[in-house]
Design an enzyme around this catalytic site. Sequence first.
Site, PDB file in Angstrom:
ATOM      1  N   ARG A 102       0.883  -1.177   0.000  1.00  0.00           N
ATOM      2  CA  ARG A 102       0.000   0.000   0.000  1.00  0.00           C
ATOM      3  C   ARG A 102       0.914   1.219   0.000  1.00  0.00           C
ATOM      4  O   ARG A 102       1.721   1.403   0.912  1.00  0.00           O
ATOM      5  CB  ARG A 102      -0.896   0.000   1.237  1.00  0.00           C
ATOM      6  CG  ARG A 102      -1.545   1.359   1.483  1.00  0.00           C
ATOM      7  CD  ARG A 102      -2.642   1.330   2.508  1.00  0.00           C
ATOM      8  NE  ARG A 102      -3.811   0.641   1.976  1.00  0.00           N
ATOM      9  CZ  ARG A 102      -5.016   0.713   2.517  1.00  0.00           C
ATOM     10  NH1 ARG A 102      -5.221   1.428   3.611  1.00  0.00           N
ATOM     11  NH2 ARG A 102      -6.037   0.070   1.983  1.00  0.00           N
ATOM     12  N   HIS A 129      -7.421   0.714  -6.362  1.00  0.00           N
ATOM     13  CA  HIS A 129      -7.623  -0.141  -5.188  1.00  0.00           C
ATOM     14  C   HIS A 129      -8.286  -1.442  -5.662  1.00  0.00           C
ATOM     15  O   HIS A 129      -9.446  -1.719  -5.346  1.00  0.00           O
ATOM     16  CB  HIS A 129      -8.473   0.597  -4.153  1.00  0.00           C
ATOM     17  CG  HIS A 129      -8.394   0.018  -2.777  1.00  0.00           C
ATOM     18  ND1 HIS A 129      -7.594  -1.073  -2.453  1.00  0.00           N
ATOM     19  CD2 HIS A 129      -9.016   0.379  -1.606  1.00  0.00           C
ATOM     20  CE1 HIS A 129      -7.741  -1.347  -1.166  1.00  0.00           C
ATOM     21  NE2 HIS A 129      -8.583  -0.490  -0.637  1.00  0.00           N
ATOM     22  N   GLN A 132     -10.071  -3.992  -3.144  1.00  0.00           N
ATOM     23  CA  GLN A 132     -11.370  -3.533  -2.663  1.00  0.00           C
ATOM     24  C   GLN A 132     -12.448  -3.827  -3.701  1.00  0.00           C
ATOM     25  O   GLN A 132     -13.542  -4.300  -3.369  1.00  0.00           O
ATOM     26  CB  GLN A 132     -11.315  -2.029  -2.363  1.00  0.00           C
ATOM     27  CG  GLN A 132     -12.633  -1.447  -1.899  1.00  0.00           C
ATOM     28  CD  GLN A 132     -13.052  -1.934  -0.527  1.00  0.00           C
ATOM     29  OE1 GLN A 132     -12.287  -1.843   0.414  1.00  0.00           O
ATOM     30  NE2 GLN A 132     -14.256  -2.458  -0.405  1.00  0.00           N
ATOM     31  N   CYS A 259     -16.345   1.670   0.763  1.00  0.00           N
ATOM     32  CA  CYS A 259     -15.134   0.879   1.017  1.00  0.00           C
ATOM     33  C   CYS A 259     -14.679   0.982   2.464  1.00  0.00           C
ATOM     34  O   CYS A 259     -13.977   0.105   2.949  1.00  0.00           O
ATOM     35  CB  CYS A 259     -14.027   1.311   0.070  1.00  0.00           C
ATOM     36  SG  CYS A 259     -13.626   3.062   0.185  1.00  0.00           S
TER      37      CYS A 259
HETATM   38  N1  NVA Z   1      -9.955   6.780  -1.295  1.00  0.00           N
HETATM   39  C1  NVA Z   1      -9.593   6.302   0.027  1.00  0.00           C
HETATM   40  C2  NVA Z   1      -9.837   4.841   0.130  1.00  0.00           C
HETATM   41  C3  NVA Z   1      -9.505   4.243   1.460  1.00  0.00           C
HETATM   42  C4  NVA Z   1      -9.722   2.767   1.498  1.00  0.00           C
HETATM   43  C5  NVA Z   1      -8.144   6.645   0.300  1.00  0.00           C
HETATM   44  O1  NVA Z   1      -7.308   6.475  -0.600  1.00  0.00           O
HETATM   45  O2  NVA Z   1      -7.840   7.107   1.395  1.00  0.00           O
HETATM   46  N1   CP Z   2     -11.147  -0.126   2.513  1.00  0.00           N
HETATM   47  C1   CP Z   2      -9.871  -0.198   2.933  1.00  0.00           C
HETATM   48  O1   CP Z   2      -8.921  -0.454   2.180  1.00  0.00           O
HETATM   49  O2   CP Z   2      -9.729  -0.019   4.286  1.00  0.00           O
HETATM   50  P1   CP Z   2      -8.361   0.208   5.067  1.00  0.00           P
HETATM   51  O3   CP Z   2      -7.803   1.538   4.663  1.00  0.00           O
HETATM   52  O4   CP Z   2      -8.747   0.148   6.515  1.00  0.00           O
HETATM   53  O5   CP Z   2      -7.398  -0.885   4.700  1.00  0.00           O
END
Ligand code: NVA
Ligand code: CP
Length: 300
Positions: A102, A129, A132, A259
């Site tokens: 990540r 993502h 997800q 999500c």
């Molecule tokens: N768009 C959000 C998704 C988190 C799972 C982010 O990147 O923070």
């Molecule tokens: N939806 C998702 O990826 O959650 P986290 O940021 O908690 O991993």
Amino acid sequence: MKHLLKLQDLTREEILSILNLADQLKFERVNGIQKDYLKGKKLGMIFQKASTRTRVSFETGIYELGGYGLFLSSADLQIGRGEPVQDTARVLSRYLDGIMIRTFEQKEVEDLAKYGTIPVINGLTDYAHPCQVLADLMTIREYKGSFKGLKMTYIGDGNNMANSLIVGAIKLGMSFAIACPKGYEPDKDIIKWAKENGNITVTESIEEAIKDADVVYTDVWASMGMEKEKQAREKIFKDYQVNSKNLAKAKSDVMVMHCLPAHRGEEITDEVFEAHAKEIFDEAENRLHAQKAVMVKLLK
Ligand code: NVA
Ligand code: CP
């Protein structure tokens, strides 16, 4: 399929095959059937951003498959002090059987795959993502039975979630509509691809996007890494909210998805969130099953 970097790299058949395996793994787990599909396999999990779901679902997922997960915070890795990703990739390839990462830039994930010799899984970048969205597609099929002819509507920022949802929805035969403020549209190339391969509407009008929707999806107005823009975005996005007034224009059996983490009172009201909590937490649970399927496909 060697890696999971973005959904564009997968065929429709490959996506369906992951979803079918995910259903099977869910069935086995619910029925107490434990099989060591990945006995002794080691997954490194690099996190340059916070996480609840991704971390816990990958770590428990690899454990349930008979393998072992190593949580690697970038704050503790040399990568956080500037060791090049090319070198990190080659070193980790000597120890591990797979890497989940990540991070911010999509290029870093692509480079890990390019320079390493083991499968790489994108656990979220600013661009995509995919894990997800595999869980999201699994959840939609559980609730709706199939994908063909469904209309998926996304309200909010044209971010990593929007990018990956567009690709997943179009590949599986859903139509897609996104309502977002001007200047906050999803990736241009993804929209172009979607227009060539399916049915996509990009509009500033929530009413237009949400009309007759089967699935309504939303995500935070300010993603991780955009903390400085948070206040400005609260003004820009204030109307881009999933609330009962907007939702009344969708189909009566509409699913609402998120999500997570959610900001109640911003992109979704508490009322709508709680009314659709069953879908939203089934969706969160399905991260586990979908990612176990991805790991079995890539690491076995
Ligand atoms: N768009 C959000 C998704 C988190 C799972 C982010 O990147 O923070
Ligand atoms: N939806 C998702 O990826 O959650 P986290 O940021 O908690 O991993």
